[in-house]
Motif scaffolding. Structure first.
Motif, PDB file in Angstrom:
ATOM      1  N   LYS A   1     -59.214 -21.404 -12.129  1.00 53.60           N
ATOM      2  CA  LYS A   1     -58.354 -20.605 -12.337  1.00 53.60           C
ATOM      3  C   LYS A   1     -56.979 -21.173 -11.597  1.00 53.60           C
ATOM      4  N   ARG A   2     -56.973 -22.020 -11.024  1.00 56.19           N
ATOM      5  CA  ARG A   2     -55.513 -22.880 -10.314  1.00 56.19           C
ATOM      6  C   ARG A   2     -55.482 -24.117 -11.168  1.00 56.19           C
ATOM      7  N   PHE A   3     -55.898 -23.899 -12.506  1.00 54.45           N
ATOM      8  CA  PHE A   3     -55.487 -25.283 -13.330  1.00 54.45           C
ATOM      9  C   PHE A   3     -54.197 -25.462 -13.281  1.00 54.45           C
ATOM     10  N   MET A   4     -53.213 -24.504 -13.473  1.00 51.10           N
ATOM     11  CA  MET A   4     -51.609 -25.088 -13.631  1.00 51.10           C
ATOM     12  C   MET A   4     -51.205 -25.203 -12.257  1.00 51.10           C
ATOM     13  N   GLN A   5     -52.018 -25.291 -11.410  1.00 53.74           N
ATOM     14  CA  GLN A   5     -51.233 -25.628  -9.860  1.00 53.74           C
ATOM     15  C   GLN A   5     -51.870 -26.822  -9.351  1.00 53.74           C
ATOM     16  N   HIS A   6     -53.104 -27.291  -9.599  1.00 54.66           N
ATOM     17  CA  HIS A   6     -53.732 -28.446  -8.913  1.00 54.66           C
ATOM     18  C   HIS A   6     -53.484 -29.747  -9.583  1.00 54.66           C
ATOM     19  N   SER A   7     -53.691 -30.967  -9.093  1.00 53.19           N
ATOM     20  CA  SER A   7     -53.501 -32.202  -9.703  1.00 53.19           C
ATOM     21  C   SER A   7     -54.512 -32.769 -10.098  1.00 53.19           C
ATOM     22  N   GLY A   8     -55.756 -32.156 -10.633  1.00 46.91           N
ATOM     23  CA  GLY A   8     -56.900 -32.542 -11.156  1.00 46.91           C
ATOM     24  C   GLY A   8     -58.029 -32.285 -10.323  1.00 46.91           C
ATOM     25  N   VAL A   9     -57.928 -32.176  -9.112  1.00 48.67           N
ATOM     26  CA  VAL A   9     -59.109 -31.687  -8.048  1.00 48.67           C
ATOM     27  C   VAL A   9     -58.649 -30.480  -7.439  1.00 48.67           C
ATOM     28  N   ASP A  10     -59.417 -29.473  -7.407  1.00 48.32           N
ATOM     29  CA  ASP A  10     -59.189 -28.271  -6.793  1.00 48.32           C
ATOM     30  C   ASP A  10     -60.246 -28.233  -5.523  1.00 48.32           C
ATOM     31  N   ALA A  11     -59.341 -28.620  -4.288  1.00 49.30           N
ATOM     32  CA  ALA A  11     -60.243 -28.715  -2.824  1.00 49.30           C
ATOM     33  C   ALA A  11     -60.806 -27.159  -2.646  1.00 49.30           C
ATOM     34  N   GLN A  12     -60.085 -26.163  -2.799  1.00 50.81           N
ATOM     35  CA  GLN A  12     -60.885 -24.937  -2.413  1.00 50.81           C
ATOM     36  C   GLN A  12     -61.970 -24.561  -3.288  1.00 50.81           C
ATOM     37  N   ALA A  13     -61.977 -25.033  -4.463  1.00 48.03           N
ATOM     38  CA  ALA A  13     -63.215 -24.702  -5.408  1.00 48.03           C
ATOM     39  C   ALA A  13     -64.265 -25.759  -5.090  1.00 48.03           C
ATOM     40  N   ILE A  14     -64.030 -26.990  -4.605  1.00 50.69           N
ATOM     41  CA  ILE A  14     -65.082 -27.906  -4.384  1.00 50.69           C
ATOM     42  C   ILE A  14     -65.799 -27.416  -3.196  1.00 50.69           C
ATOM     43  N   CYS A  15     -64.955 -26.821  -1.914  1.00 48.56           N
ATOM     44  CA  CYS A  15     -65.346 -26.249  -0.743  1.00 48.56           C
ATOM     45  C   CYS A  15     -66.466 -25.110  -1.243  1.00 48.56           C
ATOM     46  N   ARG A  16     -65.740 -24.282  -1.925  1.00 49.85           N
ATOM     47  CA  ARG A  16     -66.359 -22.819  -2.119  1.00 49.85           C
ATOM     48  C   ARG A  16     -67.824 -23.430  -2.872  1.00 49.85           C
ATOM     49  N   ALA A  17     -67.931 -24.268  -3.715  1.00 50.10           N
ATOM     50  CA  ALA A  17     -69.116 -24.753  -4.325  1.00 50.10           C
ATOM     51  C   ALA A  17     -70.006 -25.168  -3.272  1.00 50.10           C
ATOM     52  N   LEU A  18     -69.460 -26.003  -2.554  1.00 50.02           N
ATOM     53  CA  LEU A  18     -70.392 -26.714  -1.431  1.00 50.02           C
ATOM     54  C   LEU A  18     -71.114 -25.538  -0.512  1.00 50.02           C
TER      55      LEU A  18
ATOM     56  N   LEU B   1     -75.053 -24.829  -0.381  1.00 44.93           N
ATOM     57  CA  LEU B   1     -75.827 -24.821   0.780  1.00 44.93           C
ATOM     58  C   LEU B   1     -76.498 -23.579   1.111  1.00 44.93           C
ATOM     59  N   ARG B   2     -75.879 -22.546   0.877  1.00 49.34           N
ATOM     60  CA  ARG B   2     -76.565 -21.180   1.104  1.00 49.34           C
ATOM     61  C   ARG B   2     -77.684 -20.820   0.125  1.00 49.34           C
ATOM     62  N   ALA B   3     -77.629 -21.237  -1.080  1.00 46.97           N
ATOM     63  CA  ALA B   3     -78.733 -21.342  -1.898  1.00 46.97           C
ATOM     64  C   ALA B   3     -79.799 -22.335  -2.070  1.00 46.97           C
ATOM     65  N   GLY B   4     -79.464 -23.171  -1.217  1.00 47.12           N
ATOM     66  CA  GLY B   4     -80.582 -24.322  -1.249  1.00 47.12           C
ATOM     67  C   GLY B   4     -80.771 -25.171  -2.538  1.00 47.12           C
ATOM     68  N   LYS B   5     -80.050 -24.771  -3.400  1.00 49.78           N
ATOM     69  CA  LYS B   5     -79.831 -25.617  -4.591  1.00 49.78           C
ATOM     70  C   LYS B   5     -78.458 -25.612  -5.279  1.00 49.78           C
ATOM     71  N   ILE B   6     -78.314 -26.412  -6.325  1.00 50.92           N
ATOM     72  CA  ILE B   6     -76.911 -26.593  -6.918  1.00 50.92           C
ATOM     73  C   ILE B   6     -76.753 -25.276  -8.018  1.00 50.92           C
ATOM     74  N   VAL B   7     -75.842 -24.421  -7.477  1.00 52.62           N
ATOM     75  CA  VAL B   7     -75.532 -23.186  -8.292  1.00 52.62           C
ATOM     76  C   VAL B   7     -74.183 -23.167  -8.675  1.00 52.62           C
ATOM     77  N   GLU B   8     -73.311 -24.019  -8.128  1.00 49.53           N
ATOM     78  CA  GLU B   8     -71.780 -23.981  -8.569  1.00 49.53           C
ATOM     79  C   GLU B   8     -71.397 -25.593  -8.302  1.00 49.53           C
ATOM     80  N   GLY B   9     -70.502 -25.795  -9.383  1.00 49.56           N
ATOM     81  CA  GLY B   9     -70.173 -27.090  -9.438  1.00 49.56           C
ATOM     82  C   GLY B   9     -69.020 -27.555  -8.939  1.00 49.56           C
ATOM     83  N   GLY B  10     -67.799 -26.620  -8.932  1.00 46.42           N
ATOM     84  CA  GLY B  10     -66.403 -26.718  -8.220  1.00 46.42           C
ATOM     85  C   GLY B  10     -65.524 -27.661  -9.011  1.00 46.42           C
TER      86      GLY B  10
END
Length: 778
Positions: A77-94, A98-107
């Motif tokens: 969603k923030r493709f036009m704003q970030h510089s290649g890495v979206d820290a918010q998306a990575i933190c949200r995915a992490l 952790l809550r699911a106990g498995k990888i459900v989102e990549g970020g």
């Protein structure tokens, strides 16, 4: 060393900076791509799968705004704003993982996904870090638009489909720019799990993801609530669709020199599809005679571009009859299709006028004894009629006059690429199908003659070698500015005279009364049939278009009744009916002159010609021979006998001009021209009748011959024998007015007769005749 230890962090930064700068390869993707063929009007005509078995189209500048909005909303969603890495998306995915106990989102951002598609490494934490670093480097090198283009060109879409272009065609049968919101949304969610979510399976999961994305697009304001509900009502595709294959042989041919390219050609999609359908419809009608293949080529004469290229009939199933063979480029026996080129060359050099009488009698040249298709002879026939009826013997006489070597060189200069043997290899059979040619070359020469005539007035009487270039498949192949000069391959006057003759060729039954309709088009056309009925040709041209057609079997098998007139010609005119009406050629008056031409002989008239017509001929035709057939004849006062001053009083002699053909020509000519007057006999008191030089040895005149029946029910062989005073004389044999053949030196003629009374006629090359009759009994 001290400096190194003191400023180690500087060196480290420099080293890391250098690594960072060169961390991204110069070329990101080395994967092969499909070859695409697009029509001049922007339609996809066909695609050839990439070398690795993937449908991966070449990168395209075509933008589907709906798809781009959908993929940004779904993937980054923030493709036009970030510089290649979206820290918010990575933190949200992490947090979600952790809550699911498995990888459900990549970020991962779209930039990171491009890096992952480029590296094709297993997903690990280390790899994720590398992706983050390289994604920032990617942003430094490319714009957002370019990164999005890289993603849409290399994202997987299930099975062997890669990239939005291929996916759009495989799932929806259209270009990405024509996608609906529902279609764009489905393709946006598909790369997220292409192996799990597929249009052919797990349809409920895919439908939910698509509709969820449409809900989000409505919330973002990209489509209204009503448009969203309508989009969610659209169904998912059942299974991948076959890609268009409207011009498979053209694609295969172009792919040899343009592999992995998106080729924008000169073909017109609608005309290509309709032409292919017409070819297929005719081929179905021929199947009863075991004729399975056909090809057609349509050329725009003005631009020299190919408008339709049907290399063979369409058969997606067993391919049992060589449907994959591109007939247009295949070498096939020419039959009579080269005859117009010989006539045009002779007209151009002034050695022939359109109405010149040509010999049509049995001919025997060094063992070569050609025959007309109908096995009959006219004695003499005008050149225009000989060409319109495609008579073989007049054509052989003309080739002997023009020279095999000279005509061989002319054909190669005009663009025939299949003549790899020396002229002696072909001999006089060159004009009757003794050589091979491709439909591509033959049609191109007819189109070149048409362009020469079209451009004569435009170029103010000059010529351009560009008019004789090969047809083009792509617009950039055309010659922009032609160089004009006085030299030419064929003059405009010769082309005009030839087309006037060919426009009067008798058309097939469906077109026989074309002159009765003002809307009918005038076409200069010619057919050809090869020996053994293996190849049927037809080529026609108008000022705007040239069409070449071939019919037969790709494996060379001949079939009864397979002729150019019966098979190729009806197909030719059905293809012309697909094209808009055209005008006719303008006469090149500057290259022509009016002169008196003998109506009977077609030669330039002399004072002895009783009727002469004023005819437009090429300027070079003024050097053609004068009429050789009108002579002065001296007759007695009753005009019954020829006389001379030695045997008749001069004041009683009547002088008349007389049309006299050579004896052999006269013998056949009289049978079809009842107005022909043979020379009166010499008066008995003026000359001695010439002695008969021939004698029939067997059978004797009036005898009865008994022949036994053979096992197959026919009568046994009868060996006819004759003799001639001159050792090298040629005798032409006819039984019951049907031609049997010719003999020289040894006059034996074997035959299998039927029972009954027969008349045997022998004629030598000087017109002396001998008749006999005999009876055959079982």
């Amino acid at each position: 060393m001290r400096l190194l230890r003191k400023y180690w962090y500087v060196w480290l930064c420099v080293t890391l900076g250098i690594w960072y700068y060169f961390s991204l390869p110069e070329v990101l993707f080395h994967t092969p791509v499909s070859t695409l063929l697009e029509s001049a009007d922007g339609q996809l005509l066909g695609a050839k799968i990439a070398a690795d078995g993937q449908w991966r189209f070449p990168p395209s500048d075509t933008v589907s705004e709906k798809y781009e909005h959908c993929v940004i909303a779904y993937e980054d969603k923030r493709f036009m704003q970030h510089s290649g890495v979206d820290a918010q998306a990575i933190c949200r995915a992490l947090w979600h993982n952790l809550r699911a106990g498995k990888i459900v989102e990549g970020g991962s951002t779209i930039s990171m996904q491009v890096v992952r598609l480029m590296r094709r490494k297993p997903r690990t934490v280390k790899e994720k870090i590398i992706e983050c670093v390289l994604a920032t480097r990617l942003e430094c090198r490319y714009s957002k638009r370019e990164i999005l283009q890289l993603y849409r060109s290399h994202a997987p879409f299930g099975s062997n489909v890669v990239g939005i272009e291929a996916a759009s065609w495989r799932y929806f049968g259209r270009s990405p720019r024509e996608l609906s919101w529902a279609e764009a949304a489905m393709l946006a969610v598909l790369p997220n799990a292409p192996s799990l979510i597929h249009p052919g399976r797990n349809r409920s999961a895919l439908l939910k993801k698509r509709n969820d994305l449409l809900d989000e697009m409505a919330q973002l304001g990209w489509l209204s609530e009503a448009d969203k509900r309508l989009a969610q009502l659209e169904t998912l595709p059942e299974k991948p669709l076959p890609l268009p294959m409207s011009a498979p042989h053209a694609l295969e041919r172009l792919a040899k020199s343009h592999e992995g390219e998106h080729i924008v050609g000169t073909l017109h999609a609608s005309l290509q599809q309709r032409a292919a359908q017409v070819v297929n419809d005719h081929a179905k009608q021929w199947q009863g005679n075991e004729v399975h293949n056909a090809a057609a080529l349509i050329i725009d004469n003005r631009s020299s571009s190919v408008l339709a290229y049907v290399g063979n009939v369409a058969n997606r199933h067993d391919k049992a009859h060589g449907e994959d063979v591109d007939i247009i480029t295949s070498w096939r026996s020419t039959g009579s299709i080269l005859k117009p080129f010989l006539y045009a060359a002779l007209l151009d050099e002034g050695e022939l006028l359109p109405g010149t009488l040509l010999p049509d009698i049995p001919v025997y040249i060094s063992g070569f004894a050609p025959q007309n298709f109908n096995k009959t002879f006219d004695g003499a026939t005008p050149a225009y009629e000989a060409l319109q009826r495609s008579l073989n013997i007049p054509a052989v006489h003309l080739l002997q006059q023009f020279g095999v070597g000279k005509f061989h060189a002319w054909l190669k200069h005009a663009g025939l690429t299949s003549l790899h043997s020396p002229p002696d290899h072909y001999g006089l059979a060159l004009i009757l199908g003794g050589a091979e040619a491709s439909l591509w070359d033959v049609t191109a020469i007819y189109a070149a003659m048409s362009r020469t005539l079209n451009h004569y007035l435009i170029y103010n009487g000059k010529y351009s070698a560009a008019d004789w270039q090969k047809p083009t498949f792509t617009p950039h192949e055309a010659v922009a500015t032609p160089l004009l000069h006085d030299e030419y391959t064929l003059s405009a006057a010769a082309c005009w005279q030839l087309f006037e003759i060919l426009s009067e060729v008798q058309r097939p039954e469906e077109e026989a009364v074309w002159k009765d309709f003002p809307s009918s088009r005038r076409v200069a056309w010619k057919t050809g049939t090869s020996y053994g009925n293996r190849d049927a040709w037809a080529v026609g041209t108008t000022p705007d278009y040239t069409i070449g057609v071939w019919a037969g079997n790709a494996n060379g098998e001949g079939r009864p009744m397979l002729t150019g007139t019966g098979y190729a010609a009806p197909l030719l005119f059905d293809l012309f009916n697909l094209l808009p009406p055209t005008s006719w050629y303008k006469q090149p008056f500057d290259e022509m002159t009016q002169t008196a031409v003998c109506r009977q002989s077609g030669h330039r008239a002399t004072e002895l010609c009783e009727v002469a017509d004023s005819v437009w001929i090429a300027g070079s035709g003024l050097d053609s021979p004068l009429c050789p057939y009108h002579i002065l004849v001296h007759l007695d006062r009753h005009e019954r006998y020829r006389v001379t001053a030695d045997c008749e009083e001069v004041h009683k002699i009547v002088t008349r001009p007389w049309f006299v053909l050579p004896p052999a020509q006269e013998w056949y000519y009289r049978m079809k021209h009842f107005t022909y007057k043979p020379l009166p006999p010499v008066a008995p008191h003026c000359a001695v009748v010439a002695q008969q030089p021939m004698a029939l040895i067997y059978p004797a005149n009036g005898v009865s011959i008994v022949l036994a029946k053979q096992m197959n029910g026919t009568l046994g062989k009868l060996d006819l024998q004759a003799t001639h005073r001159r050792r090298n004389a040629v005798i032409y044999w006819h039984l019951d007015e049907e031609y049997l053949g010719a003999t020289q030196y040894f006059h034996n003629m074997p035959m299998i007769p039927t029972s009954g009374t027969h008349t045997l006629t022998l004629v030598d090359e000087e017109g002396m005749g001998l008749k006999s009759w005999f009876v055959v009994e079982e």
